[in-house]
Design a protein around this motif. Structure first.
Motif, mmCIF file in Angstrom:
data_model
loop_
_atom_site.group_PDB
_atom_site.id
_atom_site.type_symbol
_atom_site.label_atom_id
_atom_site.label_comp_id
_atom_site.label_asym_id
_atom_site.label_seq_id
_atom_site.Cartn_x
_atom_site.Cartn_y
_atom_site.Cartn_z
ATOM 1 N N VAL A 150 48.962 38.759 40.191
ATOM 2 C CA VAL A 150 48.308 37.832 39.277
ATOM 3 C C VAL A 150 46.848 38.263 39.194
ATOM 4 O O VAL A 150 46.147 38.287 40.211
ATOM 5 N N VAL A 151 46.399 38.635 38.003
ATOM 6 C CA VAL A 151 45.040 39.142 37.815
ATOM 7 C C VAL A 151 44.214 38.081 37.089
ATOM 8 O O VAL A 151 44.567 37.661 35.983
ATOM 9 N N LEU A 152 43.119 37.663 37.733
ATOM 10 C CA LEU A 152 42.242 36.647 37.155
ATOM 11 C C LEU A 152 40.892 37.251 36.783
ATOM 12 O O LEU A 152 40.429 38.214 37.399
ATOM 13 N N SER A 153 40.266 36.664 35.793
ATOM 14 C CA SER A 153 38.899 37.016 35.410
ATOM 15 C C SER A 153 38.264 35.782 34.791
ATOM 16 O O SER A 153 38.821 35.190 33.866
ATOM 17 N N GLU A 154 37.128 35.376 35.348
ATOM 18 C CA GLU A 154 36.390 34.214 34.867
ATOM 19 C C GLU A 154 37.284 32.972 34.753
ATOM 20 O O GLU A 154 37.225 32.227 33.773
ATOM 21 N N GLY A 155 38.134 32.790 35.769
ATOM 22 C CA GLY A 155 38.965 31.597 35.822
ATOM 23 C C GLY A 155 40.164 31.580 34.909
ATOM 24 O O GLY A 155 40.847 30.565 34.797
#
Length: 507
Positions: free
Chosen positions: A246-251
């Motif tokens: 699971v890749v997150l960026s800025e929420g």
């Protein structure tokens, strides 16, 4: 449920190959197999005060899988995990455990199913290692906290698995950061839950213990079916151990899925703002990210991009010739080192006849592929002439699916391997199933021919990289052919080129 008292499931006995020896343990294993606990979020928004960190995020954790959450610093990884563990109440949306909002469930019910190792847990002053690990058993004990044989076994196994038994009587306050982290992981394992959430479990650990901890979690996941969800900063370790990223960026969710489909150079550049190369890990064959910095870079042209505001159009950035390609890529691509030759030359024949194994891939019309590994002694595939290869479909080695696929779609590919070499030979062609008696007699073993043979009309031959197979354990090294008796990759390339030139001259 405080962060310092929440822990997780353990299968250290299975991690060490031990058999469960109590009826309670057996019943617990059967119960887990019958009902896999589920965890997911729906439009969950999490933050601190007026600051939103995770924004309307919906994530489903595959039951029984090993999920790793990755992303740059302050992107919301730990916050998401805290929301899943009900350590942080959402401002909107919800986290669900077995389909029920986790914030509506009793603490003990949650603690029996879900264990948590937070990022910076705190222990009571003066508590010993044994007492801290033992707190992981609290959800399984009654109101009077009676200590059972199962509790003792779970704690001992968890400490053995994390290499903390020798610390049993020590005060947690006296331990180094790495030792303390292993004790917290032992507490999490002792809880023995269906789901285990870990926030940076490799923090403070040296490389050896990082790998040992992740191996332990992988064993727990594989042998017990425990659902693992971990936050990791090391993208390469995440790609090696996770079956779901699971890749997150800025929420927000950027990507999720299997590491090979998720970890790309474009994604790393977009999410982590880091130029890189993504290659195959030589050990695990999972994606390996090789960062590119300002220094110690072999070729500046590989990393230098257009100046800000000076973005070329697609037409301007198109590579149109091999010479232009060579300005960027200095060496041939490792996976396929040559253009295909139209037939089998003498050097290729020498290699194929030394190969004790080949992989046959047959494709169905719907695009699915059946791969059939066939191990046999050398010359298990007969080179009938420069355009034809035949092999037997021996009893006990038959792959009905491959045979059916050949009937539906005769186009096949074969990869010929020779242990100890760093190159293989790929042969593509059209297959037919033959009952020809004379041909089958050539494959007879102790006077008994096979029922069928496969005949492949060759259309392409080319050299493959074989580094992934160079340390194969399928054969004893004493049986490997001498490298001096085999053509090198360079010899094969030159032979293929000569054959192509000869064919062009004839036409």
């Amino acid at each position: 449920m405080s962060e310092s008292s929440v822990a997780t499931d353990s299968a250290p006995d299975s991690a060490h190959g031990s058999a469960r020896d109590t009826a309670g343990d057996r019943d617990e294993a059967v119960s887990r197999a019958a009902h896999a606990t589920t965890v997911h979020t729906e439009d969950i928004t999490l933050g601190y005060g007026d600051r939103t960190v995770v924004d309307a995020l919906s994530v489903t954790v595959p039951p029984g899988g090993f999920t790793v959450v990755v992303g740059p610093n302050a992107c919301g990884k730990s916050t998401l995990l805290r929301g899943m563990a009900r350590l942080l109440r959402p401002t909107s949306g919800a986290a669900y455990l077995d389909g029920k909002s986790i914030h509506t469930l009793p603490s003990r019910e949650v603690a029996v199913k879900l264990g948590v190792l937070p990022q910076s847990p705190t222990a009571p002053e003066g508590i010993t290692v044994t007492d801290l690990v033992g707190r992981g058993r609290s959800p399984h004990q009654g109101w009077f906290g009676r200590w059972s044989d199962a509790d003792e076994k779970a704690v001992a196994d968890a400490m053995r698995a994390t290499d903390t038994l020798e610390l049993a009587d020590r005060s947690v306050d006296e331990l180094s950061g790495g030792q303390r982290q292993r004790v917290w992981i032992a507490m999490a394992l002792a809880q023995r839950t269906d789901v285990l959430l870990l926030d940076e479990p490799t923090t403070f650990l040296d490389v050896t213990h990082q790998v040992e901890v992740l191996d332990l979690l992988a064993d727990l996941n594989r042998t017990e079916g425990t659902t693992i969800v971990a936050v990791l900063h090391d993208l390469n370790l995440a790609a090696r151990y996770a079956d779901h990223l699971v890749v997150l960026s800025e929420g927000r969710l950027v990507a999720e899925g299997a590491p090979r489909s998720v970890v790309t150079e474009d994604l790393v550049r977009e999410v982590f703002a880091m130029p890189c190369r993504v290659i195959d890990d030589p050990v695990s064959l999972t994606p390996l990210v090789v960062p590119i910095g300002r220094n110690h870079v072999a070729s500046e042209s590989r990393t230098t991009g257009p100046a800000d505001g000076d973005v070329p159009s697609p037409a301007e950035s198109t590579v149109t010739s091999e010479s232009e390609l060579r300005e960027i890529v200095e060496e041939p691509v490792a996976v396929i080192s040559d253009k295909a030759a139209p037939a089998i030359d003498a050097e290729t024949r020498r290699f194929l006849e030394a190969s004790p194994l080949f992989l046959l891939a047959s494709g169905a019309p719907d695009g699915t592929v059946e791969v059939s590994p066939r191990g046999d002694e050398s010359c298990s595939a007969l080179i009938l002439d420069e355009q034809t290869i035949a092999f037997a479909d021996r009893p006990g080695n038959r792959r009905v699916d491959s045979m059916r696929n050949i009937l539906r779609n005769p186009h096949v590919g074969m990869l010929f391997l020779v242990p100890g070499t760093e190159h293989t030979v790929r042969v593509n062609g059209t297959a037919a199933i033959s009952r020809d008696a004379e041909l089958r007699d050539r494959f007879a073993v102790k006077g008994t021919p096979p029922e069928l043979a496969i005949v492949v009309t060759v259309t392409e031959v080319f050299v493959h990289c074989g580094r992934a197979f160079s340390r194969s354990k399928l054969w004893d090294t004493a049986t490997w052919p001498s490298p001096e008796s085999l053509p090198t990759a360079g010899t094969l390339l030159k032979a293929h080129a000569a054959l192509r030139d000869a064919r062009r001259a004839e036409s």
